[in-house]
Structure formats: structure tokens, C-alpha cells
Write an enzyme that holds these catalytic residues in place. Structure first.
Site, short mmCIF file in Angstrom:
data_model
loop_
_atom_site.label_atom_id
_atom_site.label_comp_id
_atom_site.label_asym_id
_atom_site.label_seq_id
_atom_site.Cartn_x
_atom_site.Cartn_y
_atom_site.Cartn_z
N PHE A 33 0.86 -1.11 0.37
CA PHE A 33 -0.09 -0.57 -0.31
C PHE A 33 1.04 0.92 0.20
CE2 PHE A 33 -3.07 2.71 0.72
CZ PHE A 33 -4.35 2.46 0.51
N HIS A 111 -1.42 -2.76 -6.43
CA HIS A 111 -1.65 -3.62 -5.02
C HIS A 111 -2.70 -3.87 -3.76
CE1 HIS A 111 -3.11 0.04 -2.96
NE2 HIS A 111 -2.87 0.65 -4.35
N CYS A 112 -2.09 -4.49 -3.29
CA CYS A 112 -2.50 -4.66 -1.66
C CYS A 112 -1.89 -3.87 -0.96
CB CYS A 112 -2.95 -6.24 -1.15
SG CYS A 112 -1.48 -7.22 -1.88
N LYS A 113 -2.14 -4.41 0.65
CA LYS A 113 -1.60 -3.98 1.93
C LYS A 113 0.00 -4.25 1.77
CE LYS A 113 -5.23 -4.88 4.28
NZ LYS A 113 -6.83 -5.25 5.83
N GLY A 115 1.89 -6.38 -0.34
CA GLY A 115 2.44 -6.21 -1.93
C GLY A 115 2.88 -7.97 -2.07
#
Length: 116
Positions: A33, A111-113, A115
Site C-alpha cells: 500500500f 497493490h494490496c496491503k 504487496g
């Protein structure tokens, strides 16, 4: 371009990538993130799109950055690690892949929290 890791001082004008940042292939990037300290680095990528995979709403500060940079946000609320594992609906995967393979959306950051 000078790049440092997240723990270093940005006051020297150095660019700080988001955690776990990497280029997947030309025009496709992945990361954890992004925080406001990563915005100058993201500007250098000339992103057209972000594919955000978490279920949580996108923070207002990040939305303002995207609007100022004319970056489109595609939000797919996919649950991360859960016990027991949750299957991701096929339609969700197909929609995300359509966005990813459309070169008009490149350069794109997924992306996510964290990666991972």
C-alpha cells in the site's frame, strides 16, 4: 533517479518506493500500500491506473493524489489470507485481468496491503 528504502530520510529529495515495489514487466508494477511519502516516487512512473485488491475503502489522501495525477482507480475487494481460505469469484478475476491486459491502462500499479 535516486531510490531509497522506506526507513530513510526523504527530506533530501530522495524518492521512496512503496513497500515490496517491483516491476512485473514493462508498464506493470506491483507493491504494498502506497503512503504519502511514496507519492513523489509514483509520479515518476506516469501511472494511468491502479488496481487495488483490498476490500477496505481507498483513503481520502490517496484518492486526492490519484485525482491530481489523473490516475484511474480500479477497486477489487478481494479478501487476503483468511482461515479457512476463501475462493475469489471467477468474475472478479476476469474483470481484473481485463483491466490489466488492456494497454490503455498502462502503466499500471497493482497493490494490496503488503504487496505479497
Amino acid at each position: 533517479m535516486c531510490v531509497i528504502t522506506e526507513g530513510d530520510n526523504q527530506s533530501d529529495g530522495v524518492l521512496v518506493p512503496p513497500p515490496n515495489f517491483s516491476m512485473v514487466e514493462e508498464g506493470i508494477y506491483r507493491s504494498g500500500f502506497p503512503q504519502s511519502s511514496n507519492f513523489p516516487f509514483l509520479q515518476t512512473l506516469n501511472l494511468r491506473s491502479i488496481i487495488y485488491l483490498c476490500p477496505e475503502p481507498y483513503p481520502e489522501e490517496n484518492l486526492k493524489f490519484l485525482a491530481a495525477q489523473n490516475i484511474r482507480l480500479f477497486h477489487f475487494g478481494i479478501e487476503g489470507k483468511t482461515e479457512p481460505p476463501v475462493s475469489i469469484p471467477k468474475d472478479t478475476i476476469m474483470e481484473a485481468l481485463k483491466i490489466l491486459i488492456d494497454v490503455r491502462n498502462h502503466p499500471v500499479l497493482i497493490h494490496c496491503k503488503r504487496g505479497k
